[in-house]
Design a protein around this motif. Structure first.
Motif, PDB file in Angstrom:
ATOM      1  N   GLU A 138       0.956  -1.408  -0.287  1.00  8.91           N
ATOM      2  CA  GLU A 138      -0.039  -0.307  -0.034  1.00  8.91           C
ATOM      3  C   GLU A 138       1.157   1.614  -0.373  1.00  8.91           C
ATOM      4  O   GLU A 138       0.323   2.412  -0.495  1.00  8.91           O
ATOM      5  CB  GLU A 138      -1.007  -0.072   1.193  1.00  8.91           C
ATOM      6  N   PHE A 139       2.049   1.226   0.667  1.00  6.18           N
ATOM      7  CA  PHE A 139       2.593   2.580   1.182  1.00  6.18           C
ATOM      8  C   PHE A 139       3.763   2.684  -0.397  1.00  6.18           C
ATOM      9  O   PHE A 139       3.141   3.397  -0.565  1.00  6.18           O
ATOM     10  CB  PHE A 139       3.800   2.604   1.909  1.00  6.18           C
ATOM     11  N   GLU A 140       4.009   1.695  -1.241  1.00  4.64           N
ATOM     12  CA  GLU A 140       4.745   1.451  -2.242  1.00  4.64           C
ATOM     13  C   GLU A 140       3.698   2.026  -3.166  1.00  4.64           C
ATOM     14  O   GLU A 140       3.628   2.786  -3.813  1.00  4.64           O
ATOM     15  CB  GLU A 140       5.053   0.085  -2.638  1.00  4.64           C
ATOM     16  N   SER A 141       2.391   1.697  -2.937  1.00  6.39           N
ATOM     17  CA  SER A 141       1.729   2.109  -4.414  1.00  6.39           C
ATOM     18  C   SER A 141       1.145   3.566  -3.956  1.00  6.39           C
ATOM     19  O   SER A 141       1.193   4.438  -5.371  1.00  6.39           O
ATOM     20  CB  SER A 141      -0.012   1.865  -4.515  1.00  6.39           C
ATOM     21  N   GLU A 142       1.159   4.525  -3.030  1.00  6.92           N
ATOM     22  CA  GLU A 142       0.791   5.454  -2.721  1.00  6.92           C
ATOM     23  C   GLU A 142       1.732   6.236  -2.715  1.00  6.92           C
ATOM     24  O   GLU A 142       1.880   7.504  -3.943  1.00  6.92           O
ATOM     25  CB  GLU A 142       0.708   5.875  -1.454  1.00  6.92           C
ATOM     26  N   LEU A 143       3.235   5.913  -3.005  1.00  4.53           N
ATOM     27  CA  LEU A 143       4.910   6.843  -3.328  1.00  4.53           C
ATOM     28  C   LEU A 143       4.595   6.961  -5.022  1.00  4.53           C
ATOM     29  O   LEU A 143       5.333   7.615  -5.364  1.00  4.53           O
ATOM     30  CB  LEU A 143       6.012   6.055  -3.053  1.00  4.53           C
TER      31      LEU A 143
END
Length: 92
Positions: free
Chosen positions: A12-17
């Motif tokens: 999820e964090f990588e997707s946001e980045l």
């Protein structure tokens, strides 16, 4: 305040980045030291308006980078994410 902790999975964090990478980050400052480089970046995105006050989301990233194995590696990152901040709070 109304702050609350939110946990994201790594994906999820990588997707946001990735979403943010498509937008422009600004270099806020850099400093060299004997160990390497510290770079600070900011990302500000309009969030909307509440009670006549413009709100923004502010992301701050501080990357500590060192030379290793013939290249550069991030040794430490510090992230600060502020959501729905009054616009005047982003200026200094």
């Amino acid at each position: 305040g109304r702050e609350s902790e939110e946990r994201l999975s790594r994906s999820e964090f990588e997707s946001e980045l990735r979403k943010l990478a498509a937008r422009s980050w600004k270099l806020a400052g850099k400093e060299f030291n004997p160990r390497g480089l510290i770079a600070r970046y900011t990302f500000v995105s309009p969030e909307g308006e509440r009670a006549g006050v413009k709100l923004t989301d502010v992301w701050l990233r501080e990357a500590h980078v060192r030379k290793a194995d013939g290249g550069w590696r991030i040794k430490r990152e510090i992230w600060r994410i502020y959501e729905s901040v009054p616009e005047w709070g982003t200026r200094r």
